[in-house]
Enzyme design. Structure first.
Site, PDB file in Angstrom:
ATOM      1  N   ASP A  52       0.826  -1.206   0.000  1.00  0.00           N
ATOM      2  CA  ASP A  52       0.000   0.000   0.000  1.00  0.00           C
ATOM      3  C   ASP A  52       0.866   1.264   0.000  1.00  0.00           C
ATOM      4  O   ASP A  52       0.693   2.161  -0.826  1.00  0.00           O
ATOM      5  CB  ASP A  52      -0.915  -0.035   1.223  1.00  0.00           C
ATOM      6  CG  ASP A  52      -2.038   0.990   1.191  1.00  0.00           C
ATOM      7  OD1 ASP A  52      -2.333   1.539   0.121  1.00  0.00           O
ATOM      8  OD2 ASP A  52      -2.635   1.213   2.262  1.00  0.00           O
ATOM      9  N   TYR A  93      -0.827  -8.323   7.501  1.00  0.00           N
ATOM     10  CA  TYR A  93      -2.103  -8.889   7.959  1.00  0.00           C
ATOM     11  C   TYR A  93      -1.946 -10.342   8.384  1.00  0.00           C
ATOM     12  O   TYR A  93      -2.896 -10.967   8.836  1.00  0.00           O
ATOM     13  CB  TYR A  93      -3.184  -8.729   6.903  1.00  0.00           C
ATOM     14  CG  TYR A  93      -3.763  -7.325   6.831  1.00  0.00           C
ATOM     15  CD1 TYR A  93      -3.142  -6.237   7.449  1.00  0.00           C
ATOM     16  CD2 TYR A  93      -4.937  -7.082   6.156  1.00  0.00           C
ATOM     17  CE1 TYR A  93      -3.664  -4.963   7.392  1.00  0.00           C
ATOM     18  CE2 TYR A  93      -5.478  -5.802   6.093  1.00  0.00           C
ATOM     19  CZ  TYR A  93      -4.849  -4.750   6.714  1.00  0.00           C
ATOM     20  OH  TYR A  93      -5.388  -3.490   6.651  1.00  0.00           O
TER      21      TYR A  93
END
Length: 169
Positions: free
Chosen positions: A34, A126
């Site tokens: 990201d 994550y």
């Protein structure tokens, strides 16, 4: 028939119609893939993400969903942002992870994208185990009906590349 290819390298260097961003729900940038996409793509991506937050996604993009913006300075036409689930021991969230790939391909079809580069969604911060992330990614792309001609999995290191290669065999 969608061709699936593997590349070990930097997703921000790919020349494709659409680059998939493993985004966080805020759409305002973060770490890992990201952050790299936002840094390399420049402020145009963040500007469109802010517009999305101000209009359609006031509470953020839900996990498993996907939305497109410009690709800014990337060698692509679009960035497709998808929010992967966090891995939780004892809770099967693989359907949410599969949804990231299906929804990204649906958005790619709406855009007319023929080449799409994916990272290993949720396999970074994550915490999704790479082996299972690769299984879900490959199985989902193979099972999804799409006009996308090439899905390119761009894996940052050799271990991730080898894990995806095993899934393709």
């Amino acid at each position: 028939m969608t061709a699936i290819t593997l590349i070990q390298g930097d997703i921000t260097q790919q020349s494709v119609d659409a680059v998939v961003n493993a985004a966080n729900s805020s759409l305002l940038g973060g770490g890992g893939v990201d952050g790299a996409i936002h840094r390399k793509g420049g402020p145009a991506i963040l500007d469109e993400c802010r517009d999305l937050r101000a209009s359609k996604y006031g509470k953020g993009l839900p996990t498993g969903q996907a939305v497109a913006t410009t690709a800014g300075n990337l060698d692509a036409r679009w960035v497709i942002h998808t929010v992967g689930p966090r891995f939780l021991t004892g809770e099967d969230r693989s359907e949410l992870l599969a949804s990231c790939y299906r929804e990204s391909l649906r958005v790619a079809d709406e855009l007319g994208a023929r080449t799409v580069a994916f990272p290993a969604v949720s396999a970074g911060i994550y915490g999704w185990p790479m082996e299972d992330a690769a299984r879900v990614a490959v199985e989902t792309v193979r099972a999804t009906s799409t006009a996308v001609e090439e899905v390119r999995f761009v894996l940052f290191d050799e271990q991730a590349y080898e894990t995806f290669a095993r899934q393709l065999r």
